[in-house]
Design a protein around this motif. Structure first.
Motif, PDB file in Angstrom:
ATOM      1  N   UNK A 124      32.772   4.749  29.614  1.00  0.00           N
ATOM      2  CA  UNK A 124      33.342   4.393  28.093  1.00  0.00           C
ATOM      3  C   UNK A 124      33.210   2.961  27.636  1.00  0.00           C
ATOM      4  N   UNK A 125      32.785   2.221  28.771  1.00  0.00           N
ATOM      5  CA  UNK A 125      32.802   0.764  28.585  1.00  0.00           C
ATOM      6  C   UNK A 125      31.612   0.410  27.861  1.00  0.00           C
ATOM      7  N   UNK A 126      31.301   0.635  26.615  1.00  0.00           N
ATOM      8  CA  UNK A 126      30.118   0.525  26.022  1.00  0.00           C
ATOM      9  C   UNK A 126      30.369  -0.421  24.653  1.00  0.00           C
ATOM     10  N   UNK A 127      29.974  -1.464  24.396  1.00  0.00           N
ATOM     11  CA  UNK A 127      30.131  -2.139  23.110  1.00  0.00           C
ATOM     12  C   UNK A 127      28.617  -2.565  22.454  1.00  0.00           C
ATOM     13  N   UNK A 128      28.297  -2.361  21.195  1.00  0.00           N
ATOM     14  CA  UNK A 128      27.180  -2.660  20.556  1.00  0.00           C
ATOM     15  C   UNK A 128      27.294  -3.521  19.492  1.00  0.00           C
ATOM     16  N   UNK A 129      26.404  -4.275  18.947  1.00  0.00           N
ATOM     17  CA  UNK A 129      26.491  -5.221  17.756  1.00  0.00           C
ATOM     18  C   UNK A 129      25.214  -5.141  17.425  1.00  0.00           C
ATOM     19  N   UNK A 130      24.895  -4.984  16.240  1.00  0.00           N
ATOM     20  CA  UNK A 130      23.859  -5.308  15.647  1.00  0.00           C
ATOM     21  C   UNK A 130      23.766  -6.473  14.669  1.00  0.00           C
ATOM     22  N   UNK A 131      23.095  -7.536  14.821  1.00  0.00           N
ATOM     23  CA  UNK A 131      22.969  -8.944  14.088  1.00  0.00           C
ATOM     24  C   UNK A 131      22.365  -8.871  12.855  1.00  0.00           C
ATOM     25  N   UNK A 132      22.601  -9.164  11.750  1.00  0.00           N
ATOM     26  CA  UNK A 132      21.983  -9.158  10.736  1.00  0.00           C
ATOM     27  C   UNK A 132      21.099 -10.330  10.291  1.00  0.00           C
ATOM     28  N   UNK A 133      19.772  -9.960  10.049  1.00  0.00           N
ATOM     29  CA  UNK A 133      18.706 -10.993   9.926  1.00  0.00           C
ATOM     30  C   UNK A 133      18.188 -11.368  11.306  1.00  0.00           C
TER      31      UNK A 133
END
Length: 492
Positions: free
Chosen positions: A437-446
């Protein structure tokens, strides 16, 4: 059968997406093929030295190519090739002896082969020759002149400049195949013996230790950031690139992953430091390699995926084309004929037990739909190589199921090489299926596929950008690793 307007449009679109998973067009497979090998022959004639440049042209394209000649030990020489506008740096070229003042370069990458035969005129300081594309009947004149390559480099403000507040030293270690010795660099904080470590893995296509593309030293910038934060960082030239031996051509993801495992072992074993935890960061294809490493090595402490991949090879290819449509503002309904063509091609290859069967099945299908043989040959060509065949048979799920450590996935919303949301969903599902369960996601704009702030996300836009790595991306990666490693959050 005469090609219709739609078929011609399909051809143009296909050339932009089908040569490698991440960024190469069919023409770029050609230029990518300029893969250089260490020279092992003592030469009787005088050889060029320093950097030489010329225009590599095909149709309307006019691109500057560089050859760098470096005298080596025991009479050996090494030539390295750059095509910066396409993102290629430090590729190797093998020279074979020729009578008199002639030079012959055998040039390969992925599964293609080219030959550059030229004559060196020392008095006039020029190299004149012809580039032959094996099996295609293509001949391109290429004249080289000596240049000061450093003066031609565009501004890249983030490239680290000495003196550094940390130490750096070279490292060599055996790769996973006989005769493969990988060369790289380790950066580490001064005066610290027990520290966390990071290994960096490049994406598809030949890359040097800085994962250099379009004059941007992506991994050089990332290593600088993490070393200032207290990490020891190992980055290396892929096999057959820079000063690493071996052959890049035809090497599969699984084989690259074995080299990555060797890099992790090399960082742990380096006696100049004592690394207590090792994290692995993989960009694009490198994320798949990182997944294999962590699945097989329970002592890996954590993973970071930059523009990472979680879908199977076939599904990832399908998603990639849809991502390119999305970036261009084209609906899937408007491109449904093209989607059918590409999806079917991927499925045929992905279901074939070997490349010969894949080729035969593609040819048969094209006969059934009455495709013009000229276009059929063009469409089929990218599917016949070892790398793409294996990629279309690759499924990350079994590896993701076995990963038990924290994972950070970070991508940009202007990434036109992967469909970010779909890849993230597949990563998360694969990890959770194994109880992680140790999942982190990030979508960076631009931000684009190469982790740069961009306007369009087009594959060749990075050449025009000054920024090498999104500052926000560096901050997020550095903070996450610092928290995981429980080190002092202090950047020097």
């Amino acid at each position: 059968m005469v090609a219709s307007k739609k078929e011609k449009e399909s051809k143009k679109a296909y050339l932009n997406i089908t040569s490698s998973h991440l960024r190469f067009s069919f023409f770029f497979l050609f230029t990518l093929g300029l893969l250089l090998f260490p020279l092992r022959t003592a030469w009787a004639q005088e050889l060029p030295t320093g950097s030489w440049a010329g225009s590599l042209s095909s149709g309307p394209d006019n691109r500057q190519a560089f050859f760098h000649f470096y005298p080596g030990a025991a009479g050996h020489n090494v030539a390295l090739f750059d095509l910066p506008v396409q993102g290629f740096h430090s590729l190797q070229a093998k020279l074979t002896p020729q009578p008199g003042d002639s030079l012959k370069f055998h040039i390969q990458s992925f599964d293609a082969h080219w030959i550059y035969i030229a004559k060196y005129n020392a008095a006039k300081k020029e190299i004149n020759g012809t580039l032959l594309v094996a099996g295609a009947g293509i001949k391109i004149p290429l004249q080289l002149k000596p240049v000061d390559a450093q003066r031609l480099r565009p501004l890249r403000p983030q490239t680290p400049q000495p003196p550094y507040p940390y130490q750096e030293w070279p490292v060599t270690f055996n790769g996973a195949a006989p005769g493969v010795q990988l060369s790289g660099s380790i950066t580490a904080p001064k005066g610290k013996k027990k520290i966390p470590g990071v290994v960096l893995l490049s994406g598809s296509g030949p890359h040097n230790r800085d994962s250099e593309q379009f004059y941007h030293k992506t991994f050089g910038v990332l290593a600088d950031e993490l070393t200032r934060r207290g990490f020891a960082v190992l980055r290396y030239d892929e096999r057959g690139v820079g000063t690493s031996t071996g052959n890049y051509t035809g090497t599969t993801i699984t084989e690259f992953a074995q080299d990555a495992k060797a890099a992790v072992r090399a960082l742990r074993a380096d006696r100049r430091i004592k690394v207590d935890k090792v994290y692995v960061i993989g960009h694009s294809q490198g994320s798949l390699e990182a997944q294999i490493v962590a699945a097989d090595d329970p002592d890996v402490a954590g993973l970071v995926f930059l523009a990472g991949v979680g879908l199977s090879g076939v599904e990832s290819r399908k998603a990639q084309y849809r991502a390119s449509l999305k970036a261009r503002g084209i609906t899937e309904e408007a491109a449904k004929e093209d989607l059918l063509l590409y999806d079917k091609s991927y499925e045929i290859v992905g279901a074939a037990p070997d490349s010969a069967t894949a080729l035969a099945n593609l040819q048969q299908w094209h006969k059934e739909i009455k495709m013009d043989p000229q276009y059929s040959n063009m469409y089929i060509a990218p599917f016949t190589g070892n790398w793409l065949f294996h990629f279309l048979h690759f499924d990350p799920k079994p590896n993701l199921n076995r990963i038990k450590v924290p994972v950070l996935a970070i991508s940009g919303d202007k990434d036109t090489q992967v469909f970010v949301e779909k890849e993230f969903a597949a990563m998360k599902a694969g990890l959770q299926a194994g109880g992680n369960q140790q999942f982190q996601s990030v979508i960076l704009p631009g931000v684009n596929h190469f982790m740069q702030t961009a306007k369009t996300g087009a594959y060749d836009e990075p050449f025009q950008l000054e920024e090498t790595f999104s500052p926000a991306g560096l901050q997020i990666i550095g903070d996450w690793l610092t928290k995981q490693a429980k080190t002092e959050n202090q950047r020097k």
